[in-house]
Enzyme design. Structure first.
Site, PDB file in Angstrom:
ATOM      1  N   PRO A 180      -1.840   1.661   3.524  1.00  0.00           N
ATOM      2  CA  PRO A 180      -0.318   1.209   3.119  1.00  0.00           C
ATOM      3  C   PRO A 180       0.334   1.090   4.448  1.00  0.00           C
ATOM      4  O   PRO A 180       0.346   1.710   5.252  1.00  0.00           O
ATOM      5  CB  PRO A 180       0.152   2.765   2.442  1.00  0.00           C
ATOM      6  CG  PRO A 180      -0.914   3.228   1.971  1.00  0.00           C
ATOM      7  CD  PRO A 180      -2.051   3.094   2.940  1.00  0.00           C
ATOM      8  N   GLU A 181       1.348  -0.143   4.353  1.00  0.00           N
ATOM      9  CA  GLU A 181       1.947  -0.436   5.315  1.00  0.00           C
ATOM     10  C   GLU A 181       3.515   0.076   5.143  1.00  0.00           C
ATOM     11  O   GLU A 181       3.774   0.625   4.286  1.00  0.00           O
ATOM     12  CB  GLU A 181       2.186  -1.942   5.721  1.00  0.00           C
ATOM     13  CG  GLU A 181       0.564  -2.436   5.885  1.00  0.00           C
ATOM     14  CD  GLU A 181       0.307  -4.037   6.056  1.00  0.00           C
ATOM     15  OE1 GLU A 181       1.530  -4.209   6.672  1.00  0.00           O
ATOM     16  OE2 GLU A 181      -0.522  -4.498   5.873  1.00  0.00           O
TER      17      GLU A 181
END
Length: 296
Positions: free
Chosen positions: A2-3
């Site tokens: 996840p960014e």
């Protein structure tokens, strides 16, 4: 992994359920994730009230009334879900099947607040995520947060700042943007998308965007604007639900339907009038997607 937009989406989803709630009990079903849980973790958080949720780069920050902050990283497959009563609500047009195996529910926050009791459950099949706790006044010195660059949506990020960081550097532009000491929270997906919006080649030397006197060239101004816009668009859309990322309500994000280059190898470039084809190369072990016709 996840960014930043995904973590921001998680933070916004958790805030209504967690802020102002009292942690009645923290249930740890194993001793570690990627790292061991902090010593006396349960004792440090039980009975405390959550006064706010924040985010720094890709880290979720849970502030307690004791002056402590829980630092959480989702790793590759970590996610939170909110349960109230016997039913777990997972609305959304796009759904990602959650793990039903209790061995993947590793940490459960039993909360009491307005609206009654609820549970916030951290699930992580691959166990690459982790949790830490630190004094809020010392967060800047925490090993996970120390030395991080400015947020991509904050006022500190500017063409002048990047010119100072990039001056004289032969490092490829994509690698320079992925360096968390330069910009905090940028990851592979959004760097590819930002470089496409700025019409800049990922393999171009970062120093070529800076004049001999250390001033930013015009493309660097466009790059900063592109970083801001792609992150803002992704947050608004709820993140990019690739592989394991899911929002707290169980629904997938929608930004993946708007990718212009990422994961679009051999497809037409979406720049109006370009006519090019998206290519994929590997940089530092990661796939890079770009258009050789309009990115220079």
């Amino acid at each position: 992994m996840p960014e930043l937009p995904e973590v921001e989406t998680v933070k916004r989803g958790l805030s209504p359920a967690m802020e102002g709630a009292r942690i009645e009990r923290l249930e740890l079903r194993r001793g570690d994730l990627r790292f061991p849980f902090p010593a006396n973790f349960e004792d440090q958080v039980c009975g405390r009230t959550i006064i706010g949720l924040g985010r720094r780069a890709k880290y979720l920050l849970i502030d307690l009334d004791s002056g402590k902050t829980i630092i959480s990283h989702l790793g590759m497959s970590g996610s939170f879900r909110i349960e109230q009563g016997p039913v777990s609500q997972t609305p959304g047009d796009f759904r990602h099947e959650r793990s039903k195996d209790e061995k993947h529910d590793h940490a459960i926050f039993h909360l009491e607040g307005k609206g009654g009791e609820r549970r916030v459950i951290y699930n992580d099949p691959r166990r690459f995520g982790f949790m830490d706790i630190a004094d809020r006044s010392e967060l800047q010195n925490n090993p996970f947060l120390f030395g991080l660059g400015p947020e991509p949506t904050g006022n500190e990020l500017s063409a002048a700042y990047l010119a100072e960081r990039f001056a004289g550097k032969a490092r490829p532009l994509k690698g320079a943007l992925l360096d968390q000491k330069n910009v905090a929270g940028l990851g592979n997906i959004y760097v590819c998308e930002a470089l496409w919006r700025a019409h800049l080649m990922p393999a171009r030397a970062a120093g070529t965007l800076v004049t001999k006197t250390g001033k930013p060239k015009e493309p660097l101004d466009l790059l900063v604007a592109s970083i801001r816009s792609v992150i803002a668009d992704a947050i608004k859309a709820g993140g990019s639900s690739l592989r394991d990322h899911i929002q707290t309500d169980g629904s997938l994000g929608y930004f993946q339907h708007s990718f212009s280059v990422y994961d679009r190898e051999s497809l037409p470039c979406r720049t109006p009038g370009c006519g090019g084809t998206v290519l994929r190369i590997v940089q530092a072990g990661r796939s890079t997607f770009y258009c050789p016709d309009c990115q220079k």
